[in-house]
Structure formats: C-alpha cells, structure tokens
Design an enzyme around this catalytic site. Sequence first.
Site, PDB file in Angstrom:
ATOM      1  N   ARG A 158      -8.952   1.656  11.717  1.00 21.99           N
ATOM      2  CA  ARG A 158      -8.144   1.186  10.587  1.00 21.99           C
ATOM      3  C   ARG A 158      -9.075   0.806   9.434  1.00 21.99           C
ATOM      4  O   ARG A 158      -9.598  -0.299   9.393  1.00 21.99           O
ATOM      5  CB  ARG A 158      -7.316  -0.009  11.051  1.00 21.99           C
ATOM      6  CG  ARG A 158      -6.178  -0.391  10.178  1.00 21.99           C
ATOM      7  CD  ARG A 158      -5.343  -1.444  10.931  1.00 21.99           C
ATOM      8  NE  ARG A 158      -4.481  -2.153  10.029  1.00 21.99           N
ATOM      9  CZ  ARG A 158      -3.215  -1.841   9.795  1.00 21.99           C
ATOM     10  NH1 ARG A 158      -2.661  -0.855  10.430  1.00 21.99           N
ATOM     11  NH2 ARG A 158      -2.505  -2.549   8.949  1.00 21.99           N
ATOM     12  N   ARG A 208     -10.091  -0.254   5.723  1.00 22.65           N
ATOM     13  CA  ARG A 208      -9.521  -1.047   4.634  1.00 22.65           C
ATOM     14  C   ARG A 208     -10.603  -1.334   3.603  1.00 22.65           C
ATOM     15  O   ARG A 208     -11.780  -1.469   3.930  1.00 22.65           O
ATOM     16  CB  ARG A 208      -8.968  -2.393   5.146  1.00 22.65           C
ATOM     17  CG  ARG A 208      -7.779  -2.256   6.073  1.00 22.65           C
ATOM     18  CD  ARG A 208      -6.567  -1.742   5.284  1.00 22.65           C
ATOM     19  NE  ARG A 208      -5.373  -1.660   6.079  1.00 22.65           N
ATOM     20  CZ  ARG A 208      -4.916  -0.559   6.656  1.00 22.65           C
ATOM     21  NH1 ARG A 208      -5.593   0.571   6.562  1.00 22.65           N
ATOM     22  NH2 ARG A 208      -3.797  -0.568   7.338  1.00 22.65           N
ATOM     23  N   GLU A 264      -6.957  -6.980  -0.228  1.00 27.74           N
ATOM     24  CA  GLU A 264      -7.169  -5.999   0.839  1.00 27.74           C
ATOM     25  C   GLU A 264      -6.162  -4.888   0.642  1.00 27.74           C
ATOM     26  O   GLU A 264      -5.032  -5.125   0.231  1.00 27.74           O
ATOM     27  CB  GLU A 264      -6.964  -6.697   2.192  1.00 27.74           C
ATOM     28  CG  GLU A 264      -6.937  -5.783   3.390  1.00 27.74           C
ATOM     29  CD  GLU A 264      -5.559  -5.229   3.718  1.00 27.74           C
ATOM     30  OE1 GLU A 264      -5.504  -4.137   4.306  1.00 27.74           O
ATOM     31  OE2 GLU A 264      -4.547  -5.882   3.383  1.00 27.74           O
ATOM     32  N   CYS A 308       0.809  -1.225   0.000  1.00 25.23           N
ATOM     33  CA  CYS A 308       0.000   0.000   0.000  1.00 25.23           C
ATOM     34  C   CYS A 308       0.843   1.278   0.000  1.00 25.23           C
ATOM     35  O   CYS A 308       0.283   2.367  -0.045  1.00 25.23           O
ATOM     36  CB  CYS A 308      -0.932   0.015   1.210  1.00 25.23           C
ATOM     37  SG  CYS A 308      -0.062   0.155   2.794  1.00 25.23           S
TER      38      CYS A 308
END
Length: 173
Positions: free
Chosen positions: A159, A161, A115, A73
Amino acid sequence: MKFIDLFAGIGGFHTGLSRAGMQCVGWCEFDKFAQKSYRAIHNTDGLWFSDDITKVTSVELPQADVWVGGFPCQDVSTAGMQKGLKLGTRSGLFYEVMRLLDESKENKPRWVIFENVKNLLSIEGGLGFFKVLYALGTRGYDVQWRTYNSKDYGVPQNRERVYIVGYHGELGR
C-alpha cells in the site's frame, strides 16, 4: 502539541499522533460509518467535531499546532475516475483546507500533514501534485514529501502512500 484530525476516517493519524504524545483537540469526518468507528476507537468526549468540512469556518476551529488529514483520493487513485485535484471533485476537498488556512490569520497551524495515494504524484501529468505544493507554498509552508509503502513496516499489504509535511515559518530543508 495539539492536532486537528481532518478527513479523519477511523483515526489513523489520531492513533499515531496520540502515541507520539500529542493531543487531539478536534476532528472532521463526513462518512457516518467512519464516524461511528472513530468514536468507538478514540475518546472523543470534549473534542470539537464537524461532519462537513465545507461548512466549517476558521473561527470555530480550536487552536492546534498541527492539522492532519488524508483528503479523499477517489479522483486521483488509479482505481478511481482520475478526474484530478479539481474543485467540485471529492479529492478537490483539499482546497477546503486551503480555504480554512486562508481564513485562519492568527489561528494558522505551524504544521500540516497530509496523506494520499501515490498516484497523487502523477495525476494530470504531475500537475495535480504541483497544485498541492504550490497551494501550501503560497500560504507560507515549507513543504517536504515522501512515499512510503506499508509492506516495508510489517504490514501484510502493498500500500503505497505519499505523505506531505508543511512547516509554516522558516525552517529550511
């Protein structure tokens, strides 16, 4: 069902899918410290392994129903340089999976699950996410996606995602 854990990290997908009754048949992870943790957490005896997805060929991959992975990422995260999902970037390693899908004529997985950080949805003005959807769609995958936040599942952190699920074949929405 059998799965291959790509960009495996320490094995978050491995843990979840194993608990759901699936069997890991292989994994790929570049970072040597993540590899060490993965081996300490999961039984990797007899599993196919590679430390570099750029050197993997489709013929060496074991047969699996599902390929999973959290591709890097760094180039799409708001905390990173935001170079986008381009060849030659770490996040561009997503295209290595596309290469393997292209090579895998008879060994193509029925499902793919990816993901990444929420900013994947808006990097390059949304073009980066469109590239992911387009790449999977042109390879015959019907794709659905959704964002989740770990704080909504009992984890003490915020968090967000995005999860992308593709099914190869005619499934429909």
